[in-house]
Design a protein around this motif. Structure first.
Motif, PDB file in Angstrom:
ATOM      1  N   VAL A   1       0.838  -1.194   0.000  1.00  0.00           N
ATOM      2  CA  VAL A   1       0.000   0.000   0.000  1.00  0.00           C
ATOM      3  C   VAL A   1       0.876   1.248   0.000  1.00  0.00           C
ATOM      4  N   LEU A   2       1.903   1.237   0.853  1.00  0.00           N
ATOM      5  CA  LEU A   2       2.815   2.382   0.918  1.00  0.00           C
ATOM      6  C   LEU A   2       3.485   2.602  -0.439  1.00  0.00           C
ATOM      7  N   GLY A   3       3.970   1.512  -1.040  1.00  0.00           N
ATOM      8  CA  GLY A   3       4.615   1.625  -2.343  1.00  0.00           C
ATOM      9  C   GLY A   3       3.656   2.197  -3.374  1.00  0.00           C
ATOM     10  N   GLY A   4       2.394   1.735  -3.354  1.00  0.00           N
ATOM     11  CA  GLY A   4       1.392   2.244  -4.293  1.00  0.00           C
ATOM     12  C   GLY A   4       1.200   3.741  -4.143  1.00  0.00           C
ATOM     13  N   LEU A   5       1.087   4.178  -2.883  1.00  0.00           N
ATOM     14  CA  LEU A   5       0.888   5.613  -2.650  1.00  0.00           C
ATOM     15  C   LEU A   5       2.103   6.406  -3.132  1.00  0.00           C
ATOM     16  N   ILE A   6       3.311   5.880  -2.861  1.00  0.00           N
ATOM     17  CA  ILE A   6       4.520   6.602  -3.272  1.00  0.00           C
ATOM     18  C   ILE A   6       4.575   6.710  -4.793  1.00  0.00           C
ATOM     19  N   ILE A   7       4.320   5.595  -5.484  1.00  0.00           N
ATOM     20  CA  ILE A   7       4.370   5.638  -6.946  1.00  0.00           C
ATOM     21  C   ILE A   7       3.322   6.613  -7.483  1.00  0.00           C
ATOM     22  N   GLY A   8       2.117   6.567  -6.918  1.00  0.00           N
ATOM     23  CA  GLY A   8       1.054   7.485  -7.351  1.00  0.00           C
ATOM     24  C   GLY A   8       1.459   8.933  -7.150  1.00  0.00           C
ATOM     25  N   LEU A   9       2.058   9.226  -5.997  1.00  0.00           N
ATOM     26  CA  LEU A   9       2.445  10.612  -5.703  1.00  0.00           C
ATOM     27  C   LEU A   9       3.574  11.075  -6.617  1.00  0.00           C
ATOM     28  N   ILE A  10       4.584  10.219  -6.802  1.00  0.00           N
ATOM     29  CA  ILE A  10       5.703  10.594  -7.673  1.00  0.00           C
ATOM     30  C   ILE A  10       5.176  10.925  -9.059  1.00  0.00           C
ATOM     31  N   GLU A  11       4.289  10.040  -9.533  1.00  0.00           N
ATOM     32  CA  GLU A  11       3.788  10.216 -10.893  1.00  0.00           C
ATOM     33  C   GLU A  11       3.047  11.547 -11.052  1.00  0.00           C
ATOM     34  N   THR A  12       2.132  11.853 -10.119  1.00  0.00           N
ATOM     35  CA  THR A  12       1.354  13.084 -10.276  1.00  0.00           C
ATOM     36  C   THR A  12       2.206  14.320 -10.058  1.00  0.00           C
ATOM     37  N   PHE A  13       3.099  14.270  -9.078  1.00  0.00           N
ATOM     38  CA  PHE A  13       3.920  15.458  -8.846  1.00  0.00           C
ATOM     39  C   PHE A  13       4.862  15.704 -10.009  1.00  0.00           C
ATOM     40  N   TRP A  14       5.405  14.631 -10.532  1.00  0.00           N
ATOM     41  CA  TRP A  14       6.304  14.798 -11.671  1.00  0.00           C
ATOM     42  C   TRP A  14       5.526  15.398 -12.844  1.00  0.00           C
TER      43      TRP A  14
ATOM     44  N   ASP B   1       6.447   8.228 -16.241  1.00  0.00           N
ATOM     45  CA  ASP B   1       6.758   6.816 -15.979  1.00  0.00           C
ATOM     46  C   ASP B   1       8.254   6.631 -15.736  1.00  0.00           C
ATOM     47  N   VAL B   2       9.056   7.412 -16.495  1.00  0.00           N
ATOM     48  CA  VAL B   2      10.502   7.359 -16.284  1.00  0.00           C
ATOM     49  C   VAL B   2      10.820   7.733 -14.844  1.00  0.00           C
ATOM     50  N   ALA B   3      10.145   8.752 -14.350  1.00  0.00           N
ATOM     51  CA  ALA B   3      10.404   9.200 -12.980  1.00  0.00           C
ATOM     52  C   ALA B   3      10.063   8.102 -11.992  1.00  0.00           C
ATOM     53  N   ALA B   4       8.874   7.505 -12.157  1.00  0.00           N
ATOM     54  CA  ALA B   4       8.446   6.484 -11.196  1.00  0.00           C
ATOM     55  C   ALA B   4       9.425   5.322 -11.175  1.00  0.00           C
ATOM     56  N   PHE B   5       9.839   4.889 -12.356  1.00  0.00           N
ATOM     57  CA  PHE B   5      10.715   3.718 -12.393  1.00  0.00           C
ATOM     58  C   PHE B   5      12.144   4.070 -11.965  1.00  0.00           C
ATOM     59  N   SER B   6      12.572   5.333 -12.197  1.00  0.00           N
ATOM     60  CA  SER B   6      13.912   5.724 -11.729  1.00  0.00           C
ATOM     61  C   SER B   6      13.979   5.701 -10.216  1.00  0.00           C
ATOM     62  N   ILE B   7      12.908   6.184  -9.581  1.00  0.00           N
ATOM     63  CA  ILE B   7      12.888   6.158  -8.116  1.00  0.00           C
ATOM     64  C   ILE B   7      12.999   4.714  -7.642  1.00  0.00           C
TER      65      ILE B   7
ATOM     66  N   LEU C   1      15.977   0.622  -4.853  1.00  0.00           N
ATOM     67  CA  LEU C   1      16.447  -0.765  -4.791  1.00  0.00           C
ATOM     68  C   LEU C   1      17.966  -0.861  -4.671  1.00  0.00           C
ATOM     69  N   ILE C   2      18.670   0.153  -5.209  1.00  0.00           N
ATOM     70  CA  ILE C   2      20.127   0.129  -5.062  1.00  0.00           C
ATOM     71  C   ILE C   2      20.502   0.286  -3.593  1.00  0.00           C
ATOM     72  N   PHE C   3      19.804   1.213  -2.901  1.00  0.00           N
ATOM     73  CA  PHE C   3      20.180   1.477  -1.516  1.00  0.00           C
ATOM     74  C   PHE C   3      19.420   0.614  -0.509  1.00  0.00           C
TER      75      PHE C   3
END
Lengths: 306, 280
Positions: free
Chosen positions: A256-269, A279-285, A290-292
């Motif tokens: 649920v948290l991940g869903g909200l974060i992806i939704g927020l990143i997408e709309t703010f971007w 979509d590039v922004a969402a997947f870059s995040i 995942l790296i860290f």
């Protein structure tokens, strides 16, 4: 400021839809360690079921109250999509359970292609619009520049329905015997069977729950955008999967948290930068997180006991 | 010879092959109702394989494993799907290496073992969510039963801790408590005393004896610790290389030259003498 609040509202709405789909990915992964690539298409299918029944209820049966119609549509979509989820597991995954790890994954991709093609053939390739369902908005406040910050009724419906169903779902997983059996199967399927738990049935019920939450998401998606097409399962599906990974796959609050974060990143971007690159922004995040944090935000790191 | 008159478990001509390897060869034995039966033998004798056949982990290559219910009917365990061996057959087991659900709390581990009655009471969860039916009452009873076993295994104070955080001896007792929460007629324990110190081992003996006395559960156990075997078991079956070499009361088995030979081996010069004694 006005734009920020408006985008926050939009982002949370979109995010709750992603969160609902993400739960289906994360639960199935948790219990049988498989990524159910067909889940996005189950979501798309449920949106079509919702569309068809919405039209039947409003035009043929003449239910004039949209909220009442939506309520019935939601229930019907959940039941029918659950049946699809159950059948998919029974036909395409269960026979492959003893097979090598990649077999059910390939089977899932096959089911995904089957579902989108089936809907394309059965319903046509064009976008299917609904008549506008809920249009009223509440103007929260007006900015100095004349920009209205609005909260639409459908956004309220989406967030409330999501919150209610997520709490029911949370209760089921945490407090009922079915939830305990699911968590037990996640940890040790053979031991669960030795305690009398019908593991196959528990897995089936996991698919049923995942599919019914996807049906909620599908109905809400239809309500929000008012249009659905046969290939609408893919991008939201991949994004919801991303959300599940971002939150820590296997973790339900994480999904649920991940869903909200992806939704927020997408709309703010989209609002502040460029809508083409959302979509590039969402997947870059996702890549950066995942790296860290390789096990996601709320995922448990795998500890190998020696 | 009570086990021959009223056996709870009747194993006939059990054979288990893995490819060319014969792990268990034409094994027949009975476990008496209300008895503590010990299955012993040197390493690699096939004891755990027998357990796996009884509890549905393996499908036996040949033979029959019959569970006789108190009403006289019997159930062929090797034909049941895995989960029905516990639910319909009322056979529960524990493992040599502990297999608790380590991420769940101690109490939840005991409730998982009561999944089936709870599922029925809650109408497969759907009615339970709607508040229809006796789900709450069933859940309360399940917790009561879990408490009874927590008390018995002396784990009450750890009820809400994750099972994985318990010390080793407690985990052993919790595993037995969890198996008992399924109301078994036959409890199969795979080396319950392994890794326990003498005091814990003594406590375990008491727990097993009280399970038999208070709950009427028959026990089949694999054990290497001879003090446990000799103190609490009524009947001992000895395996070596997958075949039965001795079967009887503990005293008889202890003095059986075949058993001594299998456990201790014999010196080269004594082979003929021992062979003459055991009639090989």
């Amino acid at each position: 400021m006005e734009i920020f609040v408006q985008q926050l509202i939009n982002g949370l709405t979109l995010g709750s839809i992603y969160g609902l789909i993400a739960i289906g990915y994360t639960m199935v992964f948790g219990i049988i360690g498989m990524v159910n690539f067909a889940h996005g298409d189950v979501f798309m299918l449920s949106a079509f079921i919702a569309l068809i029944f919405f039209l039947i209820l409003t035009t043929w049966l003449g239910i004039s109250s949209v909220v009442l119609a939506l309520f019935f549509v939601l229930i019907i979509a959940m039941v029918l999509t659950s049946l699809w989820g159950w059948a998919i597991e029974r036909i395409a995954y269960r026979p492959l359970r003893g097979s090598f790890r990649l077999a059910p994954l390939i089977s899932a991709i096959g089911v995904s292609i089957f579902l989108s093609n089936f809907v394309q053939v059965a319903q046509g390739a064009r976008n299917k619009p609904t008549p506008p369902m809920v249009q009223d908005v509440i103007v929260l406040f007006q900015g100095e520049s004349g920009y209205n910050v609005a909260l639409s009724y459908k956004q309220i419906i989406i967030m409330v329905v999501t919150a209610v169903l997520l709490s029911i779902f949370w209760y089921v997983v945490q407090k009922t015997s079915l939830g305990r059996a699911q968590r037990a199967c996640e940890q040790d399927r053979k031991m669960a069977a030795l305690l009398g738990i019908n593991v196959d049935r528990t897995i089936s019920l996991t698919f049923v729950i995942g599919a019914s939450l996807a049906a909620v998401a599908g109905t809400m998606y239809l309500l929000y955008y008012g249009v659905v097409s046969f290939n609408d399962g893919f991008v939201p599906g991949v994004k919801a999967f991303t959300a599940a990974v971002l939150g820590g796959i296997g973790s339900l609050p994480g999904a649920v948290l991940g869903g909200l974060i992806i939704g927020l990143i997408e709309t703010f971007w989209s609002a502040y930068f460029s809508i083409e690159y959302k979509d590039v922004a969402a997947f870059s995040i996702l890549a950066i997180v995942l790296i860290f944090m390789p096990s996601g935000i709320l995922g448990r790191p795998e500890v190998e006991k020696v | 010879m009570r086990w021959l008159q009223d056996p709870i478990l009747d194993v006939q001509h059990l054979t288990m092959r893995f490819g060319g390897l014969v792990a268990v060869n034409d094994l027949s034995f009975q476990a008496g109702r209300g008895d503590i039966t010990a299955l012993i033998g040197p390493n690699g004798a096939g004891k755990t394989t027998v357990f796996n056949c009884i509890t549905g982990f393996y499908k036996p290559s040949e033979g029959m494993v019959a569970l006789r219910k108190p009403d006289g009917s019997h159930l062929l365990l090797e034909r049941l799907p895995g989960y029905d061996i516990n639910w319909k057959g009322k056979v529960a087991r524990t493992f040599q290496n502990i297999r608790l659900f380590s991420g769940m709390t101690v109490l939840e581990n005991l409730l998982v073992a009561q999944h089936n009655p709870l599922m029925i009471a809650s109408g497969f969860t759907f009615l339970g969510i709607l508040g229809i039916g006796g789900y709450r009452k069933a859940e309360k009873e399940a917790i009561e039963k879990a408490k009874y076993w927590l008390e018995k295994a002396r784990l009450m104070h750890r009820a809400d801790d994750p099972a994985g955080d318990l010390p080793y001896g407690d985990q052993r007792r919790l595993e037995i408590a969890r198996a008992m929460c399924t109301d078994p007629l036959l409890l199969c324990l795979d080396e319950p005393a392994a890794g326990l110190n003498p005091r814990e081992s003594l406590e375990l003996n008491e727990l097993l004896l009280s399970i038999r006395k208070d709950n009427g559960t028959s026990i089949l156990l694999i054990e290497h610790d001879m003090s446990v075997v000799m103190q609490i078991s009524d009947h001992v079956v000895v395996l070596d290389y997958g075949t039965k070499i001795s079967d009887g009361a503990p005293v008889e088995v202890r003095n059986d030259p075949k058993v001594i030979a299998a456990y201790l081996g014999v010196a080269d010069e004594e082979v003929e003498k021992v062979e003459a004694e055991i009639g090989a």
